[in-house]
Each structure stands twice: as structure tokens, then as C-alpha cells.
Design a protein around this motif. Structure first.
Motif, PDB file in Angstrom:
ATOM      1  N   TYR A  74      -2.459  -3.606   1.992  1.00  0.00           N
ATOM      2  CA  TYR A  74      -1.354  -4.565   2.060  1.00  0.00           C
ATOM      3  C   TYR A  74      -0.468  -4.492   0.814  1.00  0.00           C
ATOM      4  O   TYR A  74       0.767  -4.444   0.925  1.00  0.00           O
ATOM      5  N   ILE A  75      -1.065  -4.468  -0.366  1.00  0.00           N
ATOM      6  CA  ILE A  75      -0.244  -4.458  -1.587  1.00  0.00           C
ATOM      7  C   ILE A  75       0.505  -3.137  -1.746  1.00  0.00           C
ATOM      8  O   ILE A  75       1.583  -3.095  -2.353  1.00  0.00           O
ATOM      9  N   ASP A  76      -0.043  -2.050  -1.187  1.00  0.00           N
ATOM     10  CA  ASP A  76       0.698  -0.786  -1.185  1.00  0.00           C
ATOM     11  C   ASP A  76       1.975  -0.918  -0.356  1.00  0.00           C
ATOM     12  O   ASP A  76       3.030  -0.369  -0.721  1.00  0.00           O
ATOM     13  N   ARG A  77       1.893  -1.656   0.750  1.00  0.00           N
ATOM     14  CA  ARG A  77       3.083  -1.872   1.587  1.00  0.00           C
ATOM     15  C   ARG A  77       4.098  -2.747   0.853  1.00  0.00           C
ATOM     16  O   ARG A  77       5.307  -2.506   0.934  1.00  0.00           O
ATOM     17  N   VAL A  78       3.600  -3.759   0.144  1.00  0.00           N
ATOM     18  CA  VAL A  78       4.491  -4.620  -0.641  1.00  0.00           C
ATOM     19  C   VAL A  78       5.211  -3.797  -1.709  1.00  0.00           C
ATOM     20  O   VAL A  78       6.409  -3.979  -1.961  1.00  0.00           O
ATOM     21  N   ALA A  79       4.489  -2.863  -2.325  1.00  0.00           N
ATOM     22  CA  ALA A  79       5.077  -2.022  -3.378  1.00  0.00           C
ATOM     23  C   ALA A  79       6.203  -1.154  -2.841  1.00  0.00           C
ATOM     24  O   ALA A  79       7.130  -0.787  -3.580  1.00  0.00           O
ATOM     25  N   GLU A  80       6.141  -0.825  -1.569  1.00  0.00           N
ATOM     26  CA  GLU A  80       7.179   0.014  -0.949  1.00  0.00           C
ATOM     27  C   GLU A  80       8.384  -0.811  -0.493  1.00  0.00           C
ATOM     28  O   GLU A  80       9.425  -0.245  -0.145  1.00  0.00           O
ATOM     29  N   GLY A  81       8.239  -2.132  -0.475  1.00  0.00           N
ATOM     30  CA  GLY A  81       9.311  -2.995   0.005  1.00  0.00           C
ATOM     31  C   GLY A  81      10.305  -3.363  -1.084  1.00  0.00           C
ATOM     32  O   GLY A  81      10.311  -2.788  -2.176  1.00  0.00           O
ATOM     33  N   ASP A  82      11.142  -4.374  -0.784  1.00  0.00           N
ATOM     34  CA  ASP A  82      12.207  -4.760  -1.721  1.00  0.00           C
ATOM     35  C   ASP A  82      12.133  -6.238  -2.103  1.00  0.00           C
ATOM     36  O   ASP A  82      13.143  -6.850  -2.442  1.00  0.00           O
TER      37      ASP A  82
END
Length: 326
Positions: A74-82
Motif C-alpha cells: 500500500y505505501i509503495d502505491r502511495v509513494a507513486e501517487g501525488d
């Protein structure tokens, strides 16, 4: 006002303050708590201006592996977001435990940033949480009396101004400066002189009789808390923390899913007021400390058990040393 920085570093500090303080989030294996924490943080008015560092601790046991992996995905996905200006994820291969994770993680980021804002994975923040934290870190950065900024506050009836000051820290959303953090004695080397000194124990407990009790438990190894050691350093150096009148943080982890903490949840303490908090000049009011002491209370039975443990511990220590001297 007491200045903590000399003129040589003042220019560097002005450059640091032009950027918002970095936010550090510590996570483990609670996916739903982490998701709610990050979503509420992303709704802050300064989220897109803030750098976020997420520290993910390693598995304590095989049964935690799935939860840790889910959180990391989940936090990897957050890191890819804006959601934020920048997100960096730091994953530990081994389990450090919360206290050591916070001590090493904060030390790593604060070394370069000069100041930090810290959250754990079970804290919902008001949309103005980052405004308050940055304003307070800017406003009090040169005041040597202030070592910490806390965003959580109990519903204090005796407080009439936007902020108040107390000689302790709340671990539910907080910030500090490098110059203060580096002075904390994490080994509590003076504990031997403190533990049976009733005068110093009373002085430490001025903002709650849970403080000396928690420190005793920490030194016995019953708990592993960075926060009580921070509070003890505040006491040793005669420093304070600034708190908002109305809490800007709500803890959602009081469901048995997390580790111990130093705070007692009060449902009415969190209120999204949709307004900025105005920093106040430093002041101490006896009535606020008295109310704090009433709220931060340990039962007489728990204190009695603690004193018995202290007595036994002291007897063992003296016996060992008498054998060595003989």
C-alpha cells in the motif's frame, strides 16, 4: 526569549524554514489504520507542500509477515501517487521495535532537515494539523525553553488561549528540532540518582504521576518507550512542549492492535475546527499543570506495586555491589 541558536547558523536556519518540515510516518502491519492515517494526512492543506518519509519496520514474527507485506504494498502505491510533494519509503529488513525505529528514523531525517513532524500509523489528523505544526516549529525555533510541539491535547477546561505549555510530550503527533533531539540521553544515565530521590520524583511528576512510574517500567524493561525518555530529558533540562487548546489528532489504535502508549484516549478531545492555531508567547499556569496532573493519573495499587519493585531492585543492586567490594 532565550535563543538556542547563535548568529552563525541563523542564516542557514532561515533557508531551512523556507521549506515545510518533513513528515515522518512509522508503520508496521496494520493496513486499515495506515490507510486511514495517510488519507487524513493527504487532506491537510499543506500535504502537497510536504515531504513524507515512511519507515516500515520488519516482521517481529512469521504471523506478522502478511500484514507487513500488505502495508508495504500500500505505501509503495502511495509513494507513486501525488498526495504529497515527495514520498520516500524506508523498509527495514529486521524488526527494530517501535521505540528503536523512531529513535533511528528521526535521527536519520532530522540530521539534514533540522526539524521534523512525526506520526505513527494510527493517527487521524485535522486538515490544519500541518499548518499548526509548521507554524509552531517556526515560531518557537529560537526559544530555548521549548523542546517539542505536540498536536494532541486532552480537553483542558483550564486552557483559555490557543496554545499552552507543559513539561511533557504527547506521542500522538509531535515535532522537534535537531538541536534538542541530539541532547536527549536515551540511556537515561542519571536514573540511578533519580529513582529513589523523592524530591526529584515529585518534580518530574508535576504534570502527571504517570511519568516517574513509566520511567521506572522503562528502566526495568517492562516497556520499551522512546516517549518517556524524551519526557525525562525535558525534565532534566527544564524544558517544555507546546500544545494546542483543541486537539488536532485522534488516535484510532486503541483497539488492542498496537503497542503501549503514554496517552489516555478522550473521545471529545478531537475537533476539526477548520481554523489555524495562533502561537502564543511562552507562559506557565499552575491551574493547567494541576488539571494535567489530575488527568495523567496512575492508581495507588499500581504505584504501590512499582515501589515494591523499586525496593527489591535496589536491594539486589546493593547486594551485588557489596559482594564486589568484599
Amino acid at each position: 526569549m532565550c535563543l538556542r541558536r547563535n548568529s552563525q547558523v541563523e542564516q542557514e536556519w532561515r533557508i531551512v524554514m523556507e521549506e515545510k518540515a518533513p513528515v515522518i510516518l512509522f508503520v508496521y502491519n496494520r493496513l486499515e489504520h495506515t490507510r486511514q492515517t495517510l488519507e487524513s494526512l493527504a487532506r491537510n492543506t499543506l500535504a502537497k507542500d510536504s515531504r513524507l518519509y515512511i519507515f516500515s519496520d520488519g516482521c517481529r514474527s512469521p504471523k506478522d509477515k502478511k500484514g507487513v507485506e500488505d502495508v508495504r504494498e500500500y505505501i509503495d502505491r502511495v509513494a507513486e501517487g501525488d498526495w504529497f510533494q515527495k514520498v520516500e519509503v524506508i523498509k527495514s529488513a529486521r524488526n527494530k521495535g517501535l521505540a528503536q525505529s523512531i529513535i533511528t528514523g528521526v535521527s536519520q531525517i532530522i540530521k539534514e532537515a533540522g526539524r521534523v513532524i512525526v506520526l505513527e500509523d494510527d493517527l487521524l489528523t485535522d486538515p490544519f494539523f500541518l499548518d499548526y505544526m509548521n507554524d509552531a516549529l517556526d515560531h518557537y525555533n529560537a526559544d530555548d525553553r521549548i523542546w517539542g510541539v505536540s498536536a494532541y491535547s486532552a480537553h483542558m477546561k483550564s486552557v483559555t488561549k490557543d496554545v499552552y505549555f507543559a513539561p511533557r510530550l504527547s506521542s500522538w503527533g509531535w515535532g522537534t528540532w535537531k538541536v534538542c533531539w541530539e541532547k536527549i540521553d536515551w540511556d537515561v544515565n542519571s536514573y540511578g540518582r533519580f529513582c529513589l530521590n523523592l524530591g526529584r520524583r515529585r518534580a518530574f511528576n508535576v504534570a502527571g504521576n504517570d511519568l516517574a512510574y513509566m520511567l521506572d517500567r522503562q528502566m526495568r524493561g517492562d516497556i520499551d518507550s522512546w516517549a518517556i525518555r524524551f519526557c525525562y530529558s525535558l525534565f532534566e533540562h527544564g524544558k517544555y512542549t507546546v500544545f494546542p487548546r483543541y486537539s488536532l489528532v485522534r488516535n484510532i489504535g486503541q483497539d488492542g492492535s498496537g503497542t503501549h502508549c503514554m496517552e489516555i484516549l478522550e473521545e471529545d478531545s478531537f475537533s476539526s475546527r477548520n481554523t489555524a492555531v495562533v502561537p502564543e508567547p511562552f507562559y506557565i499556569e499552575e491551574r493547567i499543570l494541576k488539571e494535567y496532573k489530575k488527568r495523567k493519573h496512575v492508581s495507588r495499587l499500581a504505584l504501590l506495586k512499582n515501589y515494591i519493585c523499586l525496593f527489591i531492585q535496589t536491594c539486589k543492586f546493593r547486594r551485588r555491589h557489596s559482594y564486589r567490594d568484599a
